[in-house]
Design a protein around this motif. Structure first.
Motif, mmCIF file in Angstrom:
data_model
loop_
_atom_site.group_PDB
_atom_site.id
_atom_site.type_symbol
_atom_site.label_atom_id
_atom_site.label_comp_id
_atom_site.label_asym_id
_atom_site.label_seq_id
_atom_site.Cartn_x
_atom_site.Cartn_y
_atom_site.Cartn_z
ATOM 1 N N ASP A 239 0.800 -1.255 0.092
ATOM 2 C CA ASP A 239 -0.193 0.103 -0.179
ATOM 3 C C ASP A 239 0.809 1.347 -0.050
ATOM 4 O OD1 ASP A 239 -2.339 -1.549 -0.100
ATOM 5 O OD2 ASP A 239 -2.650 -1.382 2.152
ATOM 6 N N ARG A 242 2.166 1.864 -3.522
ATOM 7 C CA ARG A 242 1.260 2.314 -4.408
ATOM 8 C C ARG A 242 1.329 3.877 -4.201
ATOM 9 N NH1 ARG A 242 -1.052 -2.728 -3.897
ATOM 10 N NH2 ARG A 242 -1.955 -2.401 -2.091
ATOM 11 N N ASP A 243 1.042 4.185 -2.914
ATOM 12 C CA ASP A 243 0.840 5.544 -2.526
ATOM 13 C C ASP A 243 2.129 6.634 -3.110
ATOM 14 O OD1 ASP A 243 -1.432 5.470 -1.141
ATOM 15 O OD2 ASP A 243 -0.608 5.744 0.870
ATOM 16 N N LEU A 246 1.699 6.630 -7.006
ATOM 17 C CA LEU A 246 0.486 7.822 -7.432
ATOM 18 C C LEU A 246 0.956 9.055 -7.010
ATOM 19 C CD1 LEU A 246 -2.665 5.730 -5.782
ATOM 20 C CD2 LEU A 246 -2.077 6.381 -8.141
ATOM 21 N N CYS A 265 2.393 6.734 -16.256
ATOM 22 C CA CYS A 265 2.198 5.408 -15.679
ATOM 23 C C CYS A 265 3.528 4.355 -15.406
ATOM 24 C CB CYS A 265 0.933 4.617 -16.466
ATOM 25 S SG CYS A 265 0.863 2.945 -15.946
ATOM 26 N N PHE A 270 4.198 1.606 -12.373
ATOM 27 C CA PHE A 270 2.996 0.675 -12.638
ATOM 28 C C PHE A 270 3.444 -0.241 -13.839
ATOM 29 C CE2 PHE A 270 1.166 4.295 -10.196
ATOM 30 C CZ PHE A 270 0.512 3.535 -9.338
ATOM 31 N N TYR A 275 -4.985 -0.577 -14.509
ATOM 32 C CA TYR A 275 -5.138 -0.749 -13.110
ATOM 33 C C TYR A 275 -4.667 0.870 -12.445
ATOM 34 C CZ TYR A 275 -3.134 -1.965 -8.398
ATOM 35 O OH TYR A 275 -2.913 -2.279 -7.155
ATOM 36 N N ARG A 278 -7.614 3.121 -12.666
ATOM 37 C CA ARG A 278 -8.357 2.708 -11.262
ATOM 38 C C ARG A 278 -8.029 3.376 -10.151
ATOM 39 N NH1 ARG A 278 -8.641 -2.412 -13.585
ATOM 40 N NH2 ARG A 278 -7.734 -3.200 -11.828
ATOM 41 N N LEU A 279 -6.879 3.176 -9.779
ATOM 42 C CA LEU A 279 -6.182 3.748 -8.747
ATOM 43 C C LEU A 279 -6.075 5.131 -8.699
ATOM 44 C CD1 LEU A 279 -3.134 1.244 -8.116
ATOM 45 C CD2 LEU A 279 -5.201 1.502 -6.947
ATOM 46 N N ALA A 282 -9.533 6.634 -8.107
ATOM 47 C CA ALA A 282 -10.058 6.444 -6.564
ATOM 48 C C ALA A 282 -9.360 7.236 -5.556
ATOM 49 C CB ALA A 282 -9.772 4.822 -6.083
ATOM 50 N N ARG A 283 -8.229 7.575 -6.025
ATOM 51 C CA ARG A 283 -7.407 8.414 -4.927
ATOM 52 C C ARG A 283 -7.640 9.976 -5.286
ATOM 53 N NH1 ARG A 283 -1.926 8.023 -3.218
ATOM 54 N NH2 ARG A 283 -1.353 10.003 -1.782
#
Length: 293
Positions: A239, A242-243, A246, A265, A270, A275, A278-279, A282-283
């Motif tokens: 997690d 990913r943060d 992003l 990306c 990534f 994917y 989507r992330l 959502a963020r």
């Protein structure tokens, strides 16, 4: 009050606190800013336990915060003084002893060699920052607090065989201090490993990630790394990575309009464009391309 460098150093000797062959004393004392215009060293060991009030204990020029339930083990050669602000007071329980009093218990203390070796007078030059942290417990647990009070009662009542009871209580106290100190040091080391791992993720977020390799980098197991990282940051390594990716992608989309969304990306680590979409949505609540207007 005089500047610390100007304070005279007084060496306290054990015959001021006990006589005979029972090398132990325990008592409470209330300190005020004017109580002690000196700094002290001594020829015995001292444990201080704070009963009430706040202040600081300055040991060899380094200040340590004191508040109720703080406990500190002080080496005989340490030069110490209290620092109290304004008209504040602090009540301390002092436990004074010589290591010979607990020599009988040495075999029972083998589980904590790093803590117990401090009682070897030849090791004074080796008492560094980490070793000092072993002697300082900012908030002692309830078992230690109860034991200190039990020792105070036992000593003051001086019933039959109280000296034997005190010796056993002192041994138990040191065991409990060593146990809590060991937990604190392990947590501190774990936090340091987690912080180093977080720094690595931020600096290398665009690279392939292998948890086992990261754990090996810090000389710990993969399970340990996952555990201390989660405990420190409240999230998994995955997690956190990913943060980082992003955050880097968001910044690059704004700062480098010449780069396509795909380039950003894959450049941020990534490997799946859908994917990433989507992330990102959502963020940040929008598609990556919409961020540029």
């Amino acid at each position: 009050m005089a500047h610390p460098a100007e304070l005279p150093t007084v060496r306290l000797t054990s015959n001021r606190f006990w006589g005979g062959d029972f090398h132990f004393s325990i008592f409470t004392v209330r300190h005020t800013p004017e109580s002690h215009p000196f700094q002290y060293c001594r020829n015995f060991w001292k444990i201080i336990y704070v009963l009430s009030g706040c202040g600081a204990e300055v040991i060899d020029g380094v200040g340590y915060a004191l508040r109720p339930d703080t406990l500190f083990v002080i080496h005989p050669d340490d030069v110490t003084r209290f620092e109290l602000a304004g008209d504040s007071e602090i009540e301390i329980c002092n436990i004074l002893f010589l290591p010979e009093l607990i020599a009988f218990g040495a075999p029972f203390l083998a589980d904590y060699p790093d803590f117990m070796r401090i009682f070897d007078p030849a090791r004074k030059p080796e008492v560094g920052r980490e070793q000092r942290e072993r002697l300082y417990i900012q908030k002692a647990d309830q078992s230690i607090a109860a034991l200190v009070r039990a020792m105070l009662r036992e000593f003051n009542q001086a019933q039959a065989n109280y000296r034997s009871v005190i010796r056993l209580q002192l041994l138990e106290l040191l065991c409990r201090i060593a146990r809590q100190s060991d937990r604190k040091i392990r947590r501190s080391r774990g936090r340091a490993v987690a912080e180093q791992a977080a720094d690595f993720l931020r600096e290398h977020h665009s690279e392939p990630f292998e948890p086992a390799a990261l754990a090996a980098r810090f000389g710990v197991s993969r399970q340990y790394l996952h555990r201390v990282f989660s405990r420190t940051y409240g999230m998994s390594l995955g997690d956190a990575l990913r943060d980082c990716r992003l955050t880097a992608a968001y910044r690059q989309l704004l700062e480098h309009p010449e780069r396509t969304v795909s380039e950003v990306c894959y450049g941020c680590g990534f490997n799946d464009l859908s994917y990433f979409y989507r992330l990102f949505r959502a963020r940040y609540g929008c598609a990556p391309g919409r961020l540029r207007g």
